[in-house]
Design a protein around this motif. Structure first.
Motif, PDB file in Angstrom:
ATOM      1  N   ARG A 146      17.525 -61.066  18.213  1.00  0.00           N
ATOM      2  CA  ARG A 146      17.209 -60.261  19.381  1.00  0.00           C
ATOM      3  C   ARG A 146      16.190 -61.013  20.234  1.00  0.00           C
ATOM      4  N   ASN A 147      16.308 -60.888  21.548  1.00  0.00           N
ATOM      5  CA  ASN A 147      15.330 -61.528  22.441  1.00  0.00           C
ATOM      6  C   ASN A 147      13.988 -60.828  22.355  1.00  0.00           C
ATOM      7  N   ILE A 148      12.933 -61.533  22.742  1.00  0.00           N
ATOM      8  CA  ILE A 148      11.574 -61.012  22.685  1.00  0.00           C
ATOM      9  C   ILE A 148      10.981 -61.026  24.084  1.00  0.00           C
ATOM     10  N   THR A 149      10.278 -59.977  24.453  1.00  0.00           N
ATOM     11  CA  THR A 149       9.726 -59.879  25.809  1.00  0.00           C
ATOM     12  C   THR A 149       8.415 -60.651  25.917  1.00  0.00           C
ATOM     13  N   ARG A 150       7.985 -60.831  27.146  1.00  0.00           N
ATOM     14  CA  ARG A 150       6.717 -61.527  27.396  1.00  0.00           C
ATOM     15  C   ARG A 150       5.545 -60.737  26.823  1.00  0.00           C
ATOM     16  N   ALA A 151       5.571 -59.435  26.943  1.00  0.00           N
ATOM     17  CA  ALA A 151       4.497 -58.615  26.380  1.00  0.00           C
ATOM     18  C   ALA A 151       4.501 -58.689  24.861  1.00  0.00           C
ATOM     19  N   GLU A 152       5.670 -58.651  24.257  1.00  0.00           N
ATOM     20  CA  GLU A 152       5.766 -58.727  22.799  1.00  0.00           C
ATOM     21  C   GLU A 152       5.237 -60.060  22.280  1.00  0.00           C
ATOM     22  N   PHE A 153       5.545 -61.149  22.972  1.00  0.00           N
ATOM     23  CA  PHE A 153       5.066 -62.447  22.496  1.00  0.00           C
ATOM     24  C   PHE A 153       3.564 -62.593  22.728  1.00  0.00           C
ATOM     25  N   ALA A 177      10.095 -58.521  30.830  1.00  0.00           N
ATOM     26  CA  ALA A 177      11.079 -59.593  30.976  1.00  0.00           C
ATOM     27  C   ALA A 177      11.130 -60.410  29.689  1.00  0.00           C
ATOM     28  N   THR A 178      12.308 -60.913  29.360  1.00  0.00           N
ATOM     29  CA  THR A 178      12.444 -61.737  28.159  1.00  0.00           C
ATOM     30  C   THR A 178      11.759 -63.071  28.377  1.00  0.00           C
ATOM     31  N   VAL A 179      10.987 -63.503  27.400  1.00  0.00           N
ATOM     32  CA  VAL A 179      10.255 -64.751  27.523  1.00  0.00           C
ATOM     33  C   VAL A 179      11.197 -65.932  27.302  1.00  0.00           C
ATOM     34  N   SER A 237      10.345 -72.163  27.411  1.00  0.00           N
ATOM     35  CA  SER A 237       9.287 -72.895  28.110  1.00  0.00           C
ATOM     36  C   SER A 237       8.036 -72.048  28.229  1.00  0.00           C
ATOM     37  N   GLU A 238       8.197 -70.776  28.598  1.00  0.00           N
ATOM     38  CA  GLU A 238       7.048 -69.879  28.711  1.00  0.00           C
ATOM     39  C   GLU A 238       6.370 -69.700  27.350  1.00  0.00           C
ATOM     40  N   MET A 239       7.169 -69.583  26.324  1.00  0.00           N
ATOM     41  CA  MET A 239       6.630 -69.443  24.977  1.00  0.00           C
ATOM     42  C   MET A 239       5.829 -70.685  24.595  1.00  0.00           C
ATOM     43  N   SER A 240       6.330 -71.868  24.964  1.00  0.00           N
ATOM     44  CA  SER A 240       5.619 -73.114  24.686  1.00  0.00           C
ATOM     45  C   SER A 240       4.301 -73.178  25.430  1.00  0.00           C
TER      46      SER A 240
END
Length: 503
Positions: free
Chosen positions: A351-358, A411-413, A416-419
């Protein structure tokens, strides 16, 4: 135990007090002294805490002060006034003499030792618990010093600390705290209390919880089906001066404390935790474990003082990870209380993970309180489950948002954003990496899609060079692809090992 009932006659009060002094074990619960300090003019203040509510509010209760030479009495009996909640306060004075130790006694039972030393050429200064009455040579062997305490409270004159980088205070059982001295901002503390640095005292407490306070922590441990491996300890740093005190909570940098651990230690399921007395919850704290001479010591690393312990959780296992590539990383983080499943013993790794969740996941992995309040993102409003975590991540420099002032929490992270977020977390954890253009190119050389990384190129290169993120294939990073829960867990697991937050 019922309260002592005050008589209307002074004679009966005197009789009760005489009897109580003769048979303290029968009449009263064992007391302990708290917050004992001695100022430069010899004024002693402190509190006595009685575990049972045995006094009537307003009752006078005696405290005795003795010097170290064969228990010589000084100053006679001092009376404290019992207030409520098991506490009463007392004030007395001690002479400016050559004694190096004072004993404070309650109904004939020694419960506290306070070490005395003159400072600034006159007056008396009390520095409890170190067995060391002279701090002038504290850093004679280097900028990092260690002292051994025989009490759970140690008070040190601030002007004796300014020449050092760190001071470790440890007890014989392995409990310790290491103070990063610059982070204490001693000059600011003195100014805030209205004293000069020479009149400021730093009191450090390493107090094992007992009674209801300890039970509250144990209840929280049982609530999550875990086992306690270390006595919970309340670590405090308090600035004292001018008859006032202020607690120093968040130092803004990681500092270490240690706890002795009992029982077997399994790395993925042995967890350092912080207890929040307001929410009654336990949260992950970066912690490593080492065994020396048959004793296991947990080293917990966090930016704030609070109540800490070590627990053993049940081994985590998710049905949908049986053959998944992320099984090791996810289940290790679940055992550490860093990630949770999605229900019915499932993790939903794809499942994808959102920006807030990460962002919340990184805050949890860093051991930070998700209580930030300074978020300026226009689309992050108070009351959302992620509001505190996003604000904390922003305050820590982990996230920056978009140029229009939004964060887009739902929004799904992307990878690149996660990095980028995890690379900034490296810096927050004390690992500031600045790759040159040549080093960036070298880190990304084997990936054919490196040219698509745009603004995130250096962040992704940092994450790659540190082994935190891997390509989705041998030669593709897929930086613009949306990240999954499994990928997020894997990158956080590698991060914690990289910065020494787990072992």
């Amino acid at each position: 135990m019922k309260k002592v009932i005050m008589s209307k006659t002074a004679a009966l009060i005197a009789s009760l007090m005489i009897i109580s002094m003769l048979v303290p074990v029968l009449a009263f619960a064992a007391p302990k002294f708290e917050n004992v300090t001695i100022t430069s003019n010899g004024t002693v203040t402190g509190q006595v805490y009685v575990t049972d509510d045995v006094y009537t509010p307003g009752m006078k209760v005696p405290v005795y002060v003795y010097a170290s030479d064969n228990m010589t009495p000084v100053g006679g009996v001092v009376y404290g006034i019992y207030t409520a909640n098991g506490h009463y306060s007392f004030t007395t004075t001690v002479p400016s003499v050559s004694y190096d130790t004072y004993y404070f006694m309650h109904y004939g039972s020694v419960t506290e030792k306070v070490y005395y030393t003159p400072f600034n050429g006159g007056g008396g200064g009390g520095f409890p618990g170190t067995g060391n009455s002279n701090y002038d040579d504290l850093f004679k062997d280097g900028k990092d010093a260690t002292i051994t305490a025989d009490s759970d409270t140690v008070s040190i004159p601030a002007d004796k600390l300014v020449d050092g980088n760190s001071l470790t205070i440890k007890n014989a059982d392995g409990t310790s705290i290491t103070l990063p001295i610059a982070a204490l901002k001693l000059a600011d503390q003195a100014k805030s209390l209205g004293v000069e640095l020479k009149d400021l005292v730093i009191r450090v407490e390493l107090k094992k919880l007992s009674g209801d306070a300890a039970k509250a922590v144990t209840d929280a441990v049982y609530e999550i089906g875990a086992e306690t491996l270390a006595a919970p300890v309340d670590f405090k740093i308090v600035a004292v001066g001018n008859g006032k005190e202020q607690q120093i909570n968040d130092l803004g940098t990681y500092f270490k404390r240690t706890l002795p651990v009992t029982g077997s230690v399994y790395s993925d399921n042995t967890v350092g935790v912080v207890y929040n007395p307001d929410t009654k919850e336990l949260n992950f704290v970066p912690a490593t474990f080492a065994t020396e001479n048959g004793i296991t010591i947990a080293t917990l690393n966090r930016t704030s003082t609070s109540i800490y312990t070590v627990i053993q959780t049940d081994a985590a296992s998710f049905k949908d990870l049986a053959v998944h590539w992320s099984k090791k990383e996810v289940e290790a983080l679940a055992g550490k209380l860093v990630v949770n499943g999605t229900g019915d013993n499932m993790f939903s790794p794809n499942r994808n993970i959102t920006r807030a969740e990460f962002a919340a996941l990184i805050v949890r992995a860093l051991g930070l309180d998700a209580t930030g309040t300074s978020s300026d993102f226009t689309d992050v409003t108070a009351g959302q489950w992620y509001s505190g975590a996003v604000a904390t991540a922003a305050e820590a420099g982990i996230i920056t948002g978009y140029v229009d002032g939004t964060f887009k929490p739902n929004a799904t992270v992307s990878r690149s954003e996660m990095s980028a977020m995890i690379s900034r977390a490296l810096k927050y954890a004390g690992k500031d990496i600045n790759l040159s253009a040549t080093e960036v190119a070298a880190a990304l050389a084997k990936f054919s899609d490196a040219g698509t990384l745009g603004w995130a190129k250096s962040y992704v290169a940092t994450a790659v060079s540190e082994g935190l993120i891997k390509g989705q294939s041998a030669n593709k990073l897929a930086g613009n692809s949306l990240a999954t829960r499994a990928e997020a867990a894997a990158i956080v697991y590698r991060f914690l090992g990289n910065v020494g937050f787990i072992n």
